[in-house]
Design a protein around this motif. Structure first.
Motif, PDB file in Angstrom:
ATOM      1  N   ALA A 190       0.837  -1.202   0.000  1.00 27.12           N
ATOM      2  CA  ALA A 190       0.000   0.000   0.000  1.00 27.12           C
ATOM      3  C   ALA A 190       0.871   1.251   0.000  1.00 27.12           C
ATOM      4  N   SER A 191       1.963   1.210   0.769  1.00 25.46           N
ATOM      5  CA  SER A 191       2.891   2.343   0.800  1.00 25.46           C
ATOM      6  C   SER A 191       3.569   2.534  -0.552  1.00 25.46           C
ATOM      7  N   LEU A 192       3.926   1.420  -1.213  1.00 27.42           N
ATOM      8  CA  LEU A 192       4.559   1.491  -2.526  1.00 27.42           C
ATOM      9  C   LEU A 192       3.588   2.056  -3.557  1.00 27.42           C
ATOM     10  N   THR A 193       2.321   1.655  -3.473  1.00 23.35           N
ATOM     11  CA  THR A 193       1.302   2.193  -4.377  1.00 23.35           C
ATOM     12  C   THR A 193       1.135   3.693  -4.172  1.00 23.35           C
ATOM     13  N   GLN A 194       1.129   4.114  -2.928  1.00 21.88           N
ATOM     14  CA  GLN A 194       0.993   5.527  -2.625  1.00 21.88           C
ATOM     15  C   GLN A 194       2.202   6.324  -3.119  1.00 21.88           C
ATOM     16  N   LYS A 195       3.378   5.719  -3.028  1.00 21.88           N
ATOM     17  CA  LYS A 195       4.590   6.399  -3.515  1.00 21.88           C
ATOM     18  C   LYS A 195       4.515   6.616  -5.027  1.00 21.88           C
ATOM     19  N   GLN A 196       3.999   5.631  -5.745  1.00 17.17           N
ATOM     20  CA  GLN A 196       3.846   5.770  -7.187  1.00 17.17           C
ATOM     21  C   GLN A 196       2.859   6.893  -7.519  1.00 17.17           C
ATOM     22  N   ALA A 197       1.777   6.970  -6.750  1.00 13.37           N
ATOM     23  CA  ALA A 197       0.792   8.026  -6.976  1.00 13.37           C
ATOM     24  C   ALA A 197       1.382   9.391  -6.664  1.00 13.37           C
ATOM     25  N   MET A 198       2.186   9.487  -5.612  1.00 12.91           N
ATOM     26  CA  MET A 198       2.824  10.750  -5.249  1.00 12.91           C
ATOM     27  C   MET A 198       3.805  11.199  -6.335  1.00 12.91           C
ATOM     28  N   ALA A 199       4.562  10.250  -6.868  1.00 12.97           N
ATOM     29  CA  ALA A 199       5.514  10.589  -7.914  1.00 12.97           C
ATOM     30  C   ALA A 199       4.810  11.132  -9.156  1.00 12.97           C
ATOM     31  N   ALA A 200       3.617  10.599  -9.433  1.00  8.85           N
ATOM     32  CA  ALA A 200       2.859  11.073 -10.594  1.00  8.85           C
ATOM     33  C   ALA A 200       2.338  12.490 -10.383  1.00  8.85           C
ATOM     34  N   GLN A 201       2.245  12.925  -9.116  1.00  6.46           N
ATOM     35  CA  GLN A 201       1.746  14.258  -8.810  1.00  6.46           C
ATOM     36  C   GLN A 201       2.863  15.291  -8.705  1.00  6.46           C
ATOM     37  N   ASP A 202       4.089  14.878  -8.973  1.00  7.04           N
ATOM     38  CA  ASP A 202       5.226  15.784  -8.823  1.00  7.04           C
ATOM     39  C   ASP A 202       5.204  16.838  -9.923  1.00  7.04           C
ATOM     40  N   THR A 203       4.566  17.953  -9.671  1.00  5.77           N
ATOM     41  CA  THR A 203       4.483  19.025 -10.671  1.00  5.77           C
ATOM     42  C   THR A 203       5.772  19.819 -10.759  1.00  5.77           C
ATOM     43  N   PHE A 204       6.598  19.798  -9.696  1.00 11.13           N
ATOM     44  CA  PHE A 204       7.850  20.556  -9.710  1.00 11.13           C
ATOM     45  C   PHE A 204       8.810  19.994 -10.759  1.00 11.13           C
ATOM     46  N   GLY A 205       9.018  18.668 -10.729  1.00 15.88           N
ATOM     47  CA  GLY A 205       9.962  18.089 -11.668  1.00 15.88           C
ATOM     48  C   GLY A 205       9.372  17.868 -13.051  1.00 15.88           C
ATOM     49  N   ALA A 206       8.080  17.491 -13.099  1.00 23.75           N
ATOM     50  CA  ALA A 206       7.478  17.116 -14.366  1.00 23.75           C
ATOM     51  C   ALA A 206       7.277  18.295 -15.300  1.00 23.75           C
ATOM     52  N   ARG A 207       7.023  19.492 -14.766  1.00 22.98           N
ATOM     53  CA  ARG A 207       6.714  20.627 -15.630  1.00 22.98           C
ATOM     54  C   ARG A 207       7.839  21.655 -15.663  1.00 22.98           C
ATOM     55  N   SER A 208       8.051  22.300 -14.529  1.00 28.46           N
ATOM     56  CA  SER A 208       9.077  23.336 -14.524  1.00 28.46           C
ATOM     57  C   SER A 208      10.457  22.779 -14.771  1.00 28.46           C
ATOM     58  N   GLY A 209      10.731  21.567 -14.237  1.00 28.22           N
ATOM     59  CA  GLY A 209      12.044  20.961 -14.442  1.00 28.22           C
ATOM     60  C   GLY A 209      12.287  20.610 -15.903  1.00 28.22           C
ATOM     61  N   LEU A 210      11.277  20.079 -16.551  1.00 31.92           N
ATOM     62  CA  LEU A 210      11.420  19.698 -17.956  1.00 31.92           C
ATOM     63  C   LEU A 210      11.630  20.924 -18.837  1.00 31.92           C
ATOM     64  N   GLN A 211      10.920  21.981 -18.517  1.00 34.03           N
ATOM     65  CA  GLN A 211      11.086  23.220 -19.280  1.00 34.03           C
ATOM     66  C   GLN A 211      12.497  23.793 -19.153  1.00 34.03           C
ATOM     67  N   ALA A 212      13.074  23.618 -17.961  1.00 33.18           N
ATOM     68  CA  ALA A 212      14.428  24.134 -17.739  1.00 33.18           C
ATOM     69  C   ALA A 212      15.466  23.285 -18.468  1.00 33.18           C
ATOM     70  N   LEU A 213      15.173  21.989 -18.645  1.00 31.15           N
ATOM     71  CA  LEU A 213      16.160  21.100 -19.269  1.00 31.15           C
ATOM     72  C   LEU A 213      16.135  21.212 -20.804  1.00 31.15           C
ATOM     73  N   VAL A 214      14.934  21.427 -21.336  1.00 28.06           N
ATOM     74  CA  VAL A 214      14.789  21.465 -22.794  1.00 28.06           C
ATOM     75  C   VAL A 214      15.038  22.886 -23.285  1.00 28.06           C
ATOM     76  N   PRO A 215      15.991  23.097 -24.174  1.00 29.63           N
ATOM     77  CA  PRO A 215      16.262  24.450 -24.681  1.00 29.63           C
ATOM     78  C   PRO A 215      15.123  24.955 -25.568  1.00 29.63           C
TER      79      PRO A 215
END
Length: 215
Positions: A190-215
């Protein structure tokens, strides 16, 4: 006098353990939540293998958590009529509850001693309690107490400890460590499932981080 809305009530962390055949759980509620928790995570890499196997894993990573817990009997000693146990024994009961997490069941110890004295060839399994770290709604983990260091810092007139600091190291038990019949097996999943769900909600890395990496 009402509490200020600027100071919301903080949930208490703690450890809840079960030790059959004792029907009552061992409950260690932290009087004061630790100021910090150190998490150490190391991958279980598959041994051997050839080219192309560098990323192979042998199950979930090994994870340990280290933190310190402060225990102080000052508040209880100020109201002796309401805290007779603390007045009589200080922090001995609280420390004993912590130490019980690394002891086998007393009933199993006695039974094995009787079996050994009777010349029996087989003894009962002396398992440590099944413990769960409860650290907020998003972190409930099956754990094993790896080490416990207690520093008793003050004593009453009967030499009972009344202020102490406990340093704990907990190992997270995974589905590779537990049997399917163990409740901790499903708690970890259950904890592992919740961790996967939390990782999918990571808006910091998924959006702003990707924009910073891609020129």
């Amino acid at each position: 006098m009402t509490a200020s809305p600027r100071w919301p009530k903080v949930q208490k962390g703690g450890i809840v353990a079960f030790q059959p055949p004792d029907p009552l759980p061992i409950v260690v509620a932290f009087q004061y939540n630790p100021d910090e928790v150190t998490r150490s995570i190391s991958a279980r890499s598959a041994s051997g293998g050839g080219r192309g196997d560098a990323r192979r894993l042998n199950g979930p990573p090994d994870e340990t958590l280290t933190f310190s817990v402060e225990i102080d009997a000052a508040d209880q000693l100020e109201k002796p009529t309401e805290n007779a146990t603390t007045v009589a024994s200080g922090l001995h009961p609280a420390l004993a509850a912590l130490e019980k997490l690394v002891y086998p069941p007393y009933s199993a110890v006695l039974a094995n001693e009787i079996i050994a004295l009777a010349g029996g060839a087989f003894i009962l399994a002396e398992n440590a309690p099944m413990a769960f770290l409860v650290w907020g709604p998003h972190r409930v983990l099956p754990v094993r107490l790896e080490s416990l260091s207690v520093r008793e810092e003050a004593f009453d007139q009967a030499l009972n400890p009344i202020r102490a600091r406990a340093d704990l190291t907990l190992k997270v038990l995974t589905y590779r460590d537990l049997s399917v019949a163990d409740p901790g097996y499903f708690v970890y999943l259950a904890s592992l499932t919740q961790k996967q769900a939390m990782a999918a909600q990571d808006t910091f890395g998924a959006r702003s981080g990707l924009q910073a990496l891609v020129p």
